[in-house]
Design an enzyme around this catalytic site. Structure first.
Site, PDB file in Angstrom:
ATOM      1  N   SER A  32      83.942 -91.403 -22.031  1.00 20.34           N
ATOM      2  CA  SER A  32      82.940 -90.327 -21.475  1.00 20.34           C
ATOM      3  C   SER A  32      83.350 -88.960 -22.009  1.00 20.34           C
ATOM      4  CB  SER A  32      82.519 -90.278 -20.043  1.00 20.34           C
ATOM      5  OG  SER A  32      81.773 -89.381 -19.677  1.00 20.34           O
ATOM      6  N   HIS A  38      80.812 -92.175 -25.031  1.00 25.45           N
ATOM      7  CA  HIS A  38      79.818 -92.314 -24.227  1.00 25.45           C
ATOM      8  C   HIS A  38      79.335 -90.720 -23.965  1.00 25.45           C
ATOM      9  CE1 HIS A  38      77.478 -94.191 -20.590  1.00 25.45           C
ATOM     10  NE2 HIS A  38      77.871 -92.889 -20.227  1.00 25.45           N
ATOM     11  N   ASP A  63      77.050 -88.429 -21.842  1.00 23.37           N
ATOM     12  CA  ASP A  63      76.332 -88.033 -20.785  1.00 23.37           C
ATOM     13  C   ASP A  63      75.292 -86.810 -20.724  1.00 23.37           C
ATOM     14  OD1 ASP A  63      77.334 -90.024 -18.799  1.00 23.37           O
ATOM     15  OD2 ASP A  63      79.054 -89.155 -19.040  1.00 23.37           O
ATOM     16  N   MET A  89      72.609 -84.467 -19.519  1.00 19.94           N
ATOM     17  CA  MET A  89      72.192 -84.267 -18.198  1.00 19.94           C
ATOM     18  C   MET A  89      71.042 -83.106 -18.122  1.00 19.94           C
ATOM     19  SD  MET A  89      75.738 -84.636 -15.863  1.00 19.94           S
ATOM     20  CE  MET A  89      76.902 -85.903 -16.053  1.00 19.94           C
ATOM     21  N   HIS A 110      73.615 -91.792 -22.823  1.00 21.71           N
ATOM     22  CA  HIS A 110      73.228 -91.972 -21.449  1.00 21.71           C
ATOM     23  C   HIS A 110      72.227 -90.894 -21.186  1.00 21.71           C
ATOM     24  CE1 HIS A 110      74.504 -92.573 -16.908  1.00 21.71           C
ATOM     25  NE2 HIS A 110      73.232 -93.029 -17.176  1.00 21.71           N
ATOM     26  N   MET A 117      70.461 -88.913 -18.412  1.00 20.13           N
ATOM     27  CA  MET A 117      70.276 -88.714 -16.713  1.00 20.13           C
ATOM     28  C   MET A 117      69.357 -87.530 -16.920  1.00 20.13           C
ATOM     29  SD  MET A 117      74.332 -89.177 -15.587  1.00 20.13           S
ATOM     30  CE  MET A 117      75.007 -89.096 -16.828  1.00 20.13           C
ATOM     31  N   MET A 133      75.603 -98.137 -12.330  1.00 22.20           N
ATOM     32  CA  MET A 133      76.414 -96.646 -11.997  1.00 22.20           C
ATOM     33  C   MET A 133      77.109 -97.130 -10.832  1.00 22.20           C
ATOM     34  SD  MET A 133      75.920 -94.263 -14.310  1.00 22.20           S
ATOM     35  CE  MET A 133      76.651 -93.043 -13.150  1.00 22.20           C
ATOM     36  N   GLY A 139      81.910 -86.065 -12.930  1.00 25.35           N
ATOM     37  CA  GLY A 139      82.871 -87.015 -13.245  1.00 25.35           C
ATOM     38  C   GLY A 139      84.168 -86.856 -12.182  1.00 25.35           C
ATOM     39  N   ASP A 144      80.055 -97.643 -15.255  1.00 22.26           N
ATOM     40  CA  ASP A 144      80.388 -96.140 -15.256  1.00 22.26           C
ATOM     41  C   ASP A 144      80.586 -95.655 -13.963  1.00 22.26           C
ATOM     42  OD1 ASP A 144      80.677 -93.567 -15.947  1.00 22.26           O
ATOM     43  OD2 ASP A 144      78.717 -93.237 -16.942  1.00 22.26           O
TER      44      ASP A 144
END
Length: 219
Positions: free
Chosen positions: A9, A34, A36, A38, A67, A69, A138, A145, A176
């Protein structure tokens, strides 16, 4: 025989040097990375979006596991496709018309992932599971993190594996949150195919040795 896919990540990478981080991951033998994404609404934090992914896509051959979010991810599916996402994973909790959103990801040429927060039951997958290349469990509450693995997610991974097998599907399971060398073997044996690791990976260079350590942990 199943082989572990490790998807480090970038949330725990050096944000000021992402191009070099991606290059080092490739040199270390990693295949996936990966992202993330957000938005500060679905989760408290804010990270990067399509422009950053697009800029770095030109420099990397890694599989971009993106991913989202974010609230109402359907608004940005085309943008992430154009940015170079290989797989786009949305949260079941973030979109009102789930099937439509998943179909739009496929129609835009990306693999389809669906993520479930720790408290979201698996029954939300009942009818859409055949549409999915991957389900992301999740094992922490998303947004930050370095959190610890939530114990009841072990049962959830096992139940999902059974659901996939019962439907005779090849859907991959990604986990994850709180993934470390100490629990990697257990998670793999429960049914996880892809492990996302942030601080437990990037905090222990060199990356080639850390990657090898994860592979040996599940061997």
């Amino acid at each position: 025989m199943r082989e572990l896919i490790l998807s480090p990540s970038l949330l725990s990478a050096d944000f000021g040097n992402l191009r070099a981080e991606l290059a080092t991951l490739e040199e270390a033998g990693l295949k996936w990375v990966h992202w993330d994404v957000m938005d500060g609404l679905f989760v408290p934090n804010i990270t990067f979006g399509p422009p950053v992914i697009k800029a770095l896509r030109k420099t990397s051959r890694l599989f971009f596991d993106v991913h989202l979010m974010i609230e109402r991810p359907e608004r940005y599916i085309q943008e992430f496709a154009e940015a170079g996402a290989d797989l786009l994973c949305v949260h079941a909790e973030s979109t009102l018309h789930l099937e439509r959103t998943l179909s739009a990801i496929r129609d835009n040429g990306m693999q389809v992932g669906l993520s479930l927060n720790p408290g979201t039951p698996l029954n939300i997958l009942e009818y859409v599971l055949p549409q999915l290349d991957m389900v992301l469990i999740m094992s922490v509450n998303p947004g930050f993190g370095g959190q610890s693995f939530i114990p009841f997610c072990r049962e959830k991974i096992c139940d999902l594996k059974n659901m996939i097998q019962k439907k005779n599907l090849s859907t991959l399971i990604q986990v994850d949150g709180g993934v470390t060398l100490d629990n990697a073997r257990e998670l793999f044996e429960l049914g996880a195919d892809i492990l996302v690791s942030g601080s437990a990976f990037f905090g222990f260079p060199p990356y080639n040795k850390r990657h090898q350590a994860f592979l040996e942990a599940v061997a």
